[in-house]
Design a protein around this motif. Structure first.
Motif, short mmCIF file in Angstrom:
data_model
loop_
_atom_site.label_atom_id
_atom_site.label_comp_id
_atom_site.label_asym_id
_atom_site.label_seq_id
_atom_site.Cartn_x
_atom_site.Cartn_y
_atom_site.Cartn_z
N ALA A 1 13.93 27.95 16.85
CA ALA A 1 13.01 26.98 16.39
C ALA A 1 11.83 26.97 17.15
CB ALA A 1 13.82 25.68 16.31
N LEU A 2 12.03 26.90 18.62
CA LEU A 2 11.01 26.88 19.68
C LEU A 2 10.13 28.07 19.26
CD1 LEU A 2 9.31 26.11 21.94
CD2 LEU A 2 11.13 27.47 23.40
N PHE A 3 10.63 29.36 19.17
CA PHE A 3 9.48 30.64 18.90
C PHE A 3 8.89 30.68 17.59
CE2 PHE A 3 12.61 32.77 22.27
CZ PHE A 3 11.82 32.81 23.12
N LEU A 4 9.55 30.25 16.46
CA LEU A 4 8.90 30.06 15.42
C LEU A 4 7.68 28.79 15.37
CD1 LEU A 4 11.62 29.70 12.45
CD2 LEU A 4 10.37 31.72 13.26
N GLN A 5 7.82 27.90 16.12
CA GLN A 5 6.78 26.83 16.29
C GLN A 5 5.77 27.64 16.94
OE1 GLN A 5 7.96 22.81 16.99
NE2 GLN A 5 6.64 22.68 18.86
N GLU A 6 5.97 28.14 17.92
CA GLU A 6 5.17 28.97 19.19
C GLU A 6 4.27 29.64 18.11
OE1 GLU A 6 4.02 27.79 22.15
OE2 GLU A 6 5.12 26.24 21.61
N ALA A 7 4.82 30.64 16.99
CA ALA A 7 4.14 31.63 16.60
C ALA A 7 3.10 30.92 15.54
CB ALA A 7 5.25 32.44 15.71
N VAL A 8 3.73 29.63 14.87
CA VAL A 8 2.84 28.92 13.99
C VAL A 8 1.50 28.31 14.68
CG1 VAL A 8 2.92 27.14 12.47
CG2 VAL A 8 4.65 28.67 12.17
N ILE A 9 1.92 27.89 15.75
CA ILE A 9 0.58 27.12 16.67
C ILE A 9 -0.25 28.37 16.97
CG2 ILE A 9 0.16 26.30 18.99
CD1 ILE A 9 2.66 24.70 18.59
N SER A 10 0.06 29.57 17.44
CA SER A 10 -0.62 30.80 17.50
C SER A 10 -1.58 31.09 16.52
CB SER A 10 0.06 31.73 18.24
OG SER A 10 -0.76 33.09 18.58
N PRO B 1 -1.56 20.69 13.95
CA PRO B 1 -0.97 20.46 12.71
C PRO B 1 0.51 20.14 12.82
CG PRO B 1 -1.15 22.83 13.21
CD PRO B 1 -1.79 22.46 14.34
N ILE B 2 1.12 19.34 12.01
CA ILE B 2 2.55 18.64 11.95
C ILE B 2 3.27 20.05 11.60
CG2 ILE B 2 4.11 17.52 10.82
CD1 ILE B 2 1.72 15.49 10.24
N ILE B 3 4.35 20.21 12.55
CA ILE B 3 5.18 21.39 12.09
C ILE B 3 6.56 21.04 12.10
CG2 ILE B 3 6.02 23.78 12.77
CD1 ILE B 3 3.20 23.86 14.47
N GLN B 4 7.09 20.94 10.94
CA GLN B 4 8.39 20.76 10.66
C GLN B 4 9.39 21.69 11.06
OE1 GLN B 4 9.78 19.77 6.71
NE2 GLN B 4 11.85 19.50 7.18
#
Length: 258
Positions: free
Chosen positions: A78-87, A188-191
């Protein structure tokens, strides 16, 4: 794949001049897949597509991290997916900052999911694409479908506040007013979500060109009736086109066979 069957497609849809959706599915290893849907906006026919830019950036980020340390990635998915989306958000934001006149409104929703060993699923999401879970009820053996993602739209806020019903949401004009996506806002809001699949569960991922054109029960029936995942995706796209819904249409179907 030992654990999963899957299929996916992206279609230009009904009365559209270009496809602003983007879909990809990666096999990270023989037990782990990564699927992504992006729904872009603000592009021109001759310009770069924000959905493709965001999706490819996220895919390359996930592949790099996974290849470096599969255990670390699967322990902190979950952490890595969120960081990839933020990037990816920073990448799209750089286009707008570099040329506001050309890239104003240059953005994309993103919904991505990792399916790994023992039915573990983890997703990250912003925008109004969706992930549904289709499961056979253990008692009556009938299929049921539940939306796992939350739409980031003005109409969703109206629904949460009790101003409209879920039935009204399906056709409400504010369902198209996005409150969070990549490239438009710095935060952005990231679920994110982590859960487990059961044997024969099906994950259905759709952009709004599918789920705003077809009601949930009809989508579920099309998937259940299909011979395989590719046929299910094709049936969904064709059904959405028959409704003459004016949007691009993309879907991913993942069947967990355990």
């Amino acid at each position: 794949m030992k654990n999963y069957y899957y299929g996916g497609a992206s279609d230009i849809g009904y009365r559209r001049e270009n496809n602003e959706d983007y879909m990809n599915i990666l096999e990270l290893d023989d037990k782990t897949i990564f699927a992504i849907l992006c729904d872009g906006a603000g592009s021109k026919c001759s310009s770069l597509q924000p959905a493709a830019i965001a999706a490819n950036h996220i895919c390359e980020t996930i592949k790099r991290i996974y290849q470096t340390s599969p255990h670390l990635f699967l322990s902190n998915t979950a952490l890595f997916l969120q960081e990839a989306v933020i990037s990816a958000n920073q990448v799209l934001g750089a286009f707008r900052k570099g040329n506001e006149e050309l890239y104003a409104g240059f953005g994309s929703g993103v919904t991505c999911c990792v399916c790994s060993e023992n039915g573990k699923i983890t997703f990250a999401h912003t925008g109004n694409s969706r992930i549904y879970l289709i499961r056979i009820h253990p008692k009556n053996r009938l299929p049921i479908m539940r939306q796992l993602t939350r739409d980031h739209t003005k109409a969703q806020r109206l629904l949460d506040e009790g101003h409209i019903t879920s039935e009204q949401y399906h056709t409400h004009p504010d369902r198209l007013v996005i409150t969070s996506c990549l490239g438009i806002t710095s935060e952005p809001i990231i679920q994110t979500y982590t859960g487990s699949l059961k044997k024969d569960d099906i994950l259905l991922m759709t952009t709004d060109g599918i789920h705003y054109a077809i009601i949930p029960d009809a989508m579920m029936q099309l998937v259940i009736a299909a011979e395989n995942c590719d046929s299910a995706v094709k049936a969904l796209i064709e059904a959405a086109k028959m409704q003459k819904y004016p949007d691009n249409m993309s879907a991913v179907v993942i069947w967990y066979r355990s």
